[in-house]
Design a protein around this motif. Structure first.
Motif, mmCIF file in Angstrom:
data_model
loop_
_atom_site.group_PDB
_atom_site.id
_atom_site.type_symbol
_atom_site.label_atom_id
_atom_site.label_comp_id
_atom_site.label_asym_id
_atom_site.label_seq_id
_atom_site.Cartn_x
_atom_site.Cartn_y
_atom_site.Cartn_z
ATOM 1 N N LEU A 96 0.839 -1.201 0.000
ATOM 2 C CA LEU A 96 0.000 0.000 0.000
ATOM 3 C C LEU A 96 0.873 1.250 0.000
ATOM 4 C CD1 LEU A 96 -2.562 1.694 0.325
ATOM 5 C CD2 LEU A 96 -2.579 1.103 2.752
ATOM 6 N N LEU A 97 1.896 1.272 0.857
ATOM 7 C CA LEU A 97 2.794 2.425 0.910
ATOM 8 C C LEU A 97 3.598 2.577 -0.389
ATOM 9 C CD1 LEU A 97 4.126 2.141 4.569
ATOM 10 C CD2 LEU A 97 2.606 3.904 3.655
ATOM 11 N N ARG A 98 3.790 1.458 -1.095
ATOM 12 C CA ARG A 98 4.493 1.514 -2.378
ATOM 13 C C ARG A 98 3.693 2.278 -3.420
ATOM 14 N NH1 ARG A 98 6.100 -3.796 -6.086
ATOM 15 N NH2 ARG A 98 7.763 -2.803 -7.323
ATOM 16 N N HIS A 99 2.364 2.135 -3.367
ATOM 17 C CA HIS A 99 1.509 2.705 -4.416
ATOM 18 C C HIS A 99 0.715 3.923 -3.964
ATOM 19 C CE1 HIS A 99 2.252 -0.657 -7.155
ATOM 20 N NE2 HIS A 99 2.090 -1.472 -6.128
ATOM 21 N N ASP A 103 -1.025 9.197 4.050
ATOM 22 C CA ASP A 103 -2.370 9.593 4.461
ATOM 23 C C ASP A 103 -3.419 8.546 4.060
ATOM 24 O OD1 ASP A 103 -1.279 11.981 5.369
ATOM 25 O OD2 ASP A 103 -1.434 12.889 3.389
ATOM 26 N N THR A 104 -3.265 7.966 2.869
ATOM 27 C CA THR A 104 -4.186 6.916 2.438
ATOM 28 C C THR A 104 -4.102 5.718 3.373
ATOM 29 O OG1 THR A 104 -3.893 7.620 0.144
ATOM 30 C CG2 THR A 104 -4.854 5.443 0.500
ATOM 31 N N PHE A 105 -2.896 5.370 3.753
ATOM 32 C CA PHE A 105 -2.701 4.275 4.709
ATOM 33 C C PHE A 105 -3.430 4.562 6.027
ATOM 34 C CE2 PHE A 105 0.025 3.655 8.508
ATOM 35 C CZ PHE A 105 -0.256 2.312 8.746
ATOM 36 N N ILE A 106 -3.302 5.785 6.544
ATOM 37 C CA ILE A 106 -3.905 6.130 7.828
ATOM 38 C C ILE A 106 -5.434 6.086 7.743
ATOM 39 C CG2 ILE A 106 -4.194 7.962 9.550
ATOM 40 C CD1 ILE A 106 -1.360 8.857 8.926
ATOM 41 N N VAL A 107 -5.995 6.576 6.634
ATOM 42 C CA VAL A 107 -7.451 6.571 6.482
ATOM 43 C C VAL A 107 -7.991 5.147 6.521
ATOM 44 C CG1 VAL A 107 -9.301 6.939 4.805
ATOM 45 C CG2 VAL A 107 -7.711 8.775 5.306
ATOM 46 N N GLY A 146 -14.972 11.009 2.302
ATOM 47 C CA GLY A 146 -14.564 12.333 1.849
ATOM 48 C C GLY A 146 -13.124 12.350 1.354
ATOM 49 N N TYR A 147 -12.252 11.613 2.053
ATOM 50 C CA TYR A 147 -10.847 11.550 1.636
ATOM 51 C C TYR A 147 -10.714 10.887 0.274
ATOM 52 C CZ TYR A 147 -5.914 10.378 1.495
ATOM 53 O OH TYR A 147 -4.606 10.257 1.092
ATOM 54 N N VAL A 148 -11.388 9.744 0.117
ATOM 55 C CA VAL A 148 -11.303 9.011 -1.156
ATOM 56 C C VAL A 148 -11.842 9.866 -2.301
ATOM 57 C CG1 VAL A 148 -12.137 6.991 -2.439
ATOM 58 C CG2 VAL A 148 -11.424 6.746 -0.056
ATOM 59 N N ALA A 162 -5.106 -1.166 -0.511
ATOM 60 C CA ALA A 162 -5.699 -0.577 0.695
ATOM 61 C C ALA A 162 -6.810 -1.469 1.251
ATOM 62 C CB ALA A 162 -6.238 0.821 0.389
ATOM 63 N N LEU A 163 -7.661 -1.997 0.365
ATOM 64 C CA LEU A 163 -8.742 -2.887 0.809
ATOM 65 C C LEU A 163 -8.176 -4.197 1.363
ATOM 66 C CD1 LEU A 163 -11.336 -2.332 -2.069
ATOM 67 C CD2 LEU A 163 -11.542 -1.587 0.312
#
Length: 345
Positions: A96-99, A103-107, A146-148, A162-163
């Motif tokens: 996930l962190l690679r792509h 912030d996406t990881f935290i959400v 909202g973030y997505v 992420a999923l």
């Protein structure tokens, strides 16, 4: 006076473990993102982290600087399912962190309370969450949506990982607590078994993902940045903090209640957001950051709701435990059935 000194020493030790875990957890997501940008081989990176941790515990044990439980096949078989779930969580996290950005990881990490609450109600026949808990969970969900919706860096690959991470980390939270509390290993033993078994599994996933071909091709053509200082420093820093969080994570789980551990997890995310914003530009837009903070606020509200609802039962169970087993100093093993799905949101 002696009892006061003992209590003070214990409180200081516990506080040190919590602070150590909070700092390591806050920094590690950013460090791993930094490492993966300099050394773009997530499977190999995590394998090096496992090697560093397992070898570090073994060497320090041989030098007499620490004690860890010796390896046995029986214990390894009992611990293997937890190690597999842990490996999958780290594997999906690194990809996930690679792509995607931190912030996406935290959400997606913050969405775990919602899934755990649903799983508890459907599969473990737990009571339906209170109204405040429901409100907090939907605040988290609203912030995530909202973030997505405002994520300009949205890609199908990133959100697929992420999923996958969301599913595996939820499973890890529900299951690994049971192993930690009941397998009978000391903290360094948990670190040793977890990292050694994960290291043994690494080659299988390395082959299944095809990453081995990328590594060999890069090594053969000398096109990779294997020996550049930036890559070496990033990987080394990631391995060191992986070793530290292995210790502080397991030690903190054993030293404090599951609810306190979850609150620490929420605070960590705020620190991670601040660090990520200040040190580089790999973060979300201002609107995305607002949605992220909104999600974290829902996490705080969630912790308030479950702490308030669970304080009385926790006290009753603690008294029962103290009168029933004077030799057991680990409160969390008594509370596992109540809190195993609520440990690090």
């Amino acid at each position: 006076m002696s009892s006061i000194r003992v209590d003070s020493s214990k409180q200081l030790a516990t506080s040190s473990l919590v602070v150590g875990y909070a700092l390591c957890s806050s920094l590690l997501a950013v460090i791993n993102k930094f490492a993966i940008t300099k050394f773009n081989y997530p499977g190999l990176l995590t394998a090096l982290q496992y090697l560093t941790s397992a070898l570090g515990v073994w060497v320090l044990g041989k030098l007499g600087l620490l004690y860890h439980d010796s390896f046995s096949y029986e214990t390894a078989k009992k611990f293997l399912p937890a190690a597999l779930v842990f490996y999958l969580a780290i594997f999906t996290n690194t990809n996930l962190l690679r792509h995607a950005n931190v912030d996406t990881f935290i959400v997606f990490r913050s969405l775990t309370p919602l899934l755990v609450a649903i799983a508890d109600t459907l599969f473990r026949k737990q009571p339906i969450p209170s109204k405040l808990t429901f409100v907090s969970l939907f605040v988290i969900l609203g912030g995530a949506v909202g973030y997505v919706a405002t994520d300009s860096a949205f890609t199908l690959t990133a959100y697929s990982w992420a999923l996958a991470y969301l599913v595996t980390i939820t499973s890890e939270m529900v299951y690994i607590k049971h192993i930690v509390s009941n397998i009978g290993l000391n903290t360094w033993g948990l670190v040793f078994y977890n990292n050694l078994l994960s290291l043994m599994m690494a080659p299988l996933f390395w082959i299944l993902t095809g990453e081995y071909s990328e590594v060999f091709a890069s090594w053969g053509s000398k096109a990779g940045n294997w020996f550049e200082f930036d890559a070496f420093f990033a990987v080394s820093l990631s391995c060191i903090f992986g070793f530290l969080i292995s210790f502080f994570g397991f030690a903190a789980r054993k030293a404090i209640s599951a609810t306190a551990f979850t609150v620490t997890g929420v605070v960590n995310k705020f620190l991670t957001v601040v660090i990520n914003v200040f040190i580089w530009d790999k973060h979300a837009s201002p609107v995305g950051l607002f949605c992220l903070v909104f999600t974290l606020a829902g996490g705080v509200l969630y912790q308030q709701s479950v702490t308030g609802a669970g304080s009385a039962p926790l006290q009753r169970e603690t008294v029962s435990k103290q009168t029933g087993d004077e030799n057991d100093g680990d409160e969390e093993s008594q509370l596992i059935k109540k809190t195993d799905g609520d440990e690090e949101n």
